[in-house]
Design a protein around this motif. Structure first.
Motif, PDB file in Angstrom:
ATOM      1  N   ALA A  82       0.836  -1.209   0.000  1.00 38.08           N
ATOM      2  CA  ALA A  82       0.000   0.000   0.000  1.00 38.08           C
ATOM      3  C   ALA A  82       0.867   1.254   0.000  1.00 38.08           C
ATOM      4  N   ARG A  83       1.946   1.233   0.758  1.00 42.43           N
ATOM      5  CA  ARG A  83       2.856   2.390   0.779  1.00 42.43           C
ATOM      6  C   ARG A  83       3.426   2.654  -0.610  1.00 42.43           C
ATOM      7  N   VAL A  84       3.801   1.581  -1.317  1.00 41.55           N
ATOM      8  CA  VAL A  84       4.336   1.716  -2.678  1.00 41.55           C
ATOM      9  C   VAL A  84       3.272   2.316  -3.590  1.00 41.55           C
ATOM     10  N   LEU A  85       2.053   1.801  -3.509  1.00 40.54           N
ATOM     11  CA  LEU A  85       0.972   2.296  -4.361  1.00 40.54           C
ATOM     12  C   LEU A  85       0.639   3.750  -4.044  1.00 40.54           C
ATOM     13  N   LEU A  86       0.584   4.098  -2.782  1.00 44.77           N
ATOM     14  CA  LEU A  86       0.293   5.482  -2.392  1.00 44.77           C
ATOM     15  C   LEU A  86       1.355   6.443  -2.921  1.00 44.77           C
ATOM     16  N   LYS A  87       2.611   6.029  -2.860  1.00 42.96           N
ATOM     17  CA  LYS A  87       3.697   6.872  -3.379  1.00 42.96           C
ATOM     18  C   LYS A  87       3.610   7.045  -4.892  1.00 42.96           C
ATOM     19  N   ASN A  88       2.927   6.106  -5.551  1.00 45.28           N
ATOM     20  CA  ASN A  88       2.790   6.157  -7.006  1.00 45.28           C
ATOM     21  C   ASN A  88       1.453   6.727  -7.457  1.00 45.28           C
TER      22      ASN A  88
END
Length: 129
Positions: free
Chosen positions: A101-107
């Protein structure tokens, strides 16, 4: 204070910081219990269900309709996940899905939720390959 005491304090401080960073809430991520996760799965039908476990784990049993995009491959496969679509994530315990989720939020992804407790908490059926 002697040098050994200072080193021990620094090590303990770093350990506490590491633990805090792993368990702190992720801004923009909804943590869903099993019932809320099931409810989200049955909404509008346009959400994308992603299992972020490794392929060998996925083959052992997954939630029906889930797409396997392992956390280890997520950055390279980010284009497979539309930004305008709600995303539901899960893994074995909830830690990898939180990291995903952190990766997706950053993207730039906005609507993200994950199964709190992962498959360890899941009471529903699993599809086996």
């Amino acid at each position: 204070m002697d040098k050994g005491t200072i080193i021990n304090i620094v090590i303990i401080g770093l350990l506490v910081l590491f633990i805090f960073m792993r368990i702190k809430p992720t801004k923009g991520l909804r943590n869903l219990n099993v019932e809320a996760f099931k409810t989200e799965m049955t909404k509008s039908g346009r959400q994308l269900l992603i299992d972020v476990r490794e392929p060998s784990e996925y083959k052992g049993g997954f939630i029906s309709g889930a797409k396997n995009i392992p956390l280890s491959q997520l950055s390279g496969r980010i284009a497979e996940i539309p930004k305008d679509q709600p995303v539901l994530l899960y893994c074995r315990s909830g830690m990898r899905s939180k990291n995903a989720a952190r990766v997706l939020l950053k993207n730039g992804h906005k609507e993200i939720a994950h199964l709190q407790g992962g498959l360890g908490a899941w009471k529903g059926k699993l599809v086996r390959n």
